[in-house]
Design an enzyme around this catalytic site. Structure first.
Site, PDB file in Angstrom:
ATOM      1  N   GLU A   1       6.005  62.343   6.354  1.00 40.38           N
ATOM      2  CA  GLU A   1       7.426  62.530   6.630  1.00 40.38           C
ATOM      3  C   GLU A   1       8.350  61.408   6.161  1.00 40.38           C
ATOM      4  O   GLU A   1       8.973  60.708   6.975  1.00 40.38           O
ATOM      5  CB  GLU A   1       7.640  62.756   8.131  1.00 40.38           C
ATOM      6  CG  GLU A   1       6.990  64.034   8.631  1.00 40.38           C
ATOM      7  CD  GLU A   1       7.330  64.345  10.077  1.00 40.38           C
ATOM      8  OE1 GLU A   1       7.828  63.452  10.791  1.00 40.38           O
ATOM      9  OE2 GLU A   1       7.088  65.488  10.501  1.00 40.38           O
TER      10      GLU A   1
ATOM     11  N   GLU B   1       2.365  70.437   9.358  1.00 38.09           N
ATOM     12  CA  GLU B   1       2.638  70.176  10.771  1.00 38.09           C
ATOM     13  C   GLU B   1       3.523  71.269  11.322  1.00 38.09           C
ATOM     14  O   GLU B   1       4.556  71.606  10.747  1.00 38.09           O
ATOM     15  CB  GLU B   1       3.309  68.802  10.927  1.00 38.09           C
ATOM     16  CG  GLU B   1       3.279  68.252  12.327  1.00 38.09           C
ATOM     17  CD  GLU B   1       3.859  66.841  12.404  1.00 38.09           C
ATOM     18  OE1 GLU B   1       4.818  66.648  13.187  1.00 38.09           O
ATOM     19  OE2 GLU B   1       3.366  65.949  11.686  1.00 38.09           O
TER      20      GLU B   1
END
Length: 267
Positions: free
Chosen positions: A88, A195
């Protein structure tokens, strides 16, 4: 793994990681190795006090490439080890992240590592924001082995943060990944949903089912997925816990994921 920039990997930490990788992959599983640093890291020079973005003077792109070259050298013989460049990236522009990602890919391939590489975008690599955050520029990734996929993340609550248990609707998952999915297909890319999670309520469970079914129906784009959160250390009352309940029962979310995985295996 590498406390000092440009230095060899820390032997004790590498031993821990290798034990896990060997344990999992020897049993037929694949593992994703990713530095969980959001495109930044701390350094010894300032006493580990500040986060420095990749591409700055403190943490140059060459340091990031060096890290990945060393990790690739350590695990290139294991085809079940997948290299996730970064968890991320956030707070960094795509103009800064793309050259860093390309440098890491080049460093991996220079070690003759043919492992699958997962490439995230910026803005927490959200599928819902892929287009608006400028991640379309990530089509500029250069992989000499052409063995990479984009990694996106996607949650189902109001702001896609995964911080609340309430999904917006029963179809919010498929709606939020659609633009990215279309972009990937149009550009000939594949992807992994790295995710996502759902809580145990009717709307969230329906949204999770919808999301899984959508990925199954678009297998030309989706190589697979990894759901959040497995492992025995999660509290029993954590909304996204995928482990068994106290009485050993499988959770509803886990059952949906297990059923999807089984359908994918049979396809």
């Amino acid at each position: 793994m590498q406390p000092k920039l440009g230095a060899p990997l820390a032997s004790e930490e590498q031993a821990r990681l290798s034990a896990v990788v060997t344990h999992a992959t020897s049993r037929g599983m694949s593992v994703i190795l990713d530095p969980h640093n959001y495109a930044r890291r701390r350094i010894e020079d300032d006493g580990w006090k500040a986060d420095h973005f990749i591409g700055t003077t403190a943490v140059p792109v060459t340091a990031f490439a060096d890290f990945w070259g060393r990790l690739a050298e350590a695990y290139k013989a294991n085809s079940r080890a997948i290299f996730g460049l970064m968890n991320e990236p956030a707070g960094i522009t795509v103009d800064a992240w793309l050259p860093a990602a390309n440098a890491a890919v080049a460093s991996i391939r220079k070690r003759d590592a043919s492992n699958l590489i997962l490439v995230p975008g910026v803005a927490y690599t959200g599928a819902h924001s892929w287009m608006s955050s400028g991640n379309v520029q990530m089509r500029g990734i250069v992989d000499p082995a052409n063995h990479f996929a984009f990694e996106v993340h996607q949650y189902l609550d109001q702001n896609s943060s995964g911080t609340t248990p309430n999904a917006v609707s029963a179809t919010i998952g498929s709606e939020r990944i659609r633009a990215f999915q279309d972009w990937a297909r149009e550009n000939g890319f594949t992807a992994v949903l790295g995710e996502f999670g759902a809580a145990d309520n009717a709307v969230s469970l329906a949204a999770l089912q919808d999301l899984c079914r959508t990925m199954e129906a678009n297998a030309d784009v989706w190589l697979g997925w990894t759901a959040w959160a497995g492992g025995t250390w999660w509290p029993q009352d954590y909304m996204f816990n995928l482990g068994p309940t106290k009485d050993g029962s499988i959770r509803k979310q886990t059952q949906i994921l297990a059923d999807s995985a089984q359908r994918i295996r049979k396809a």
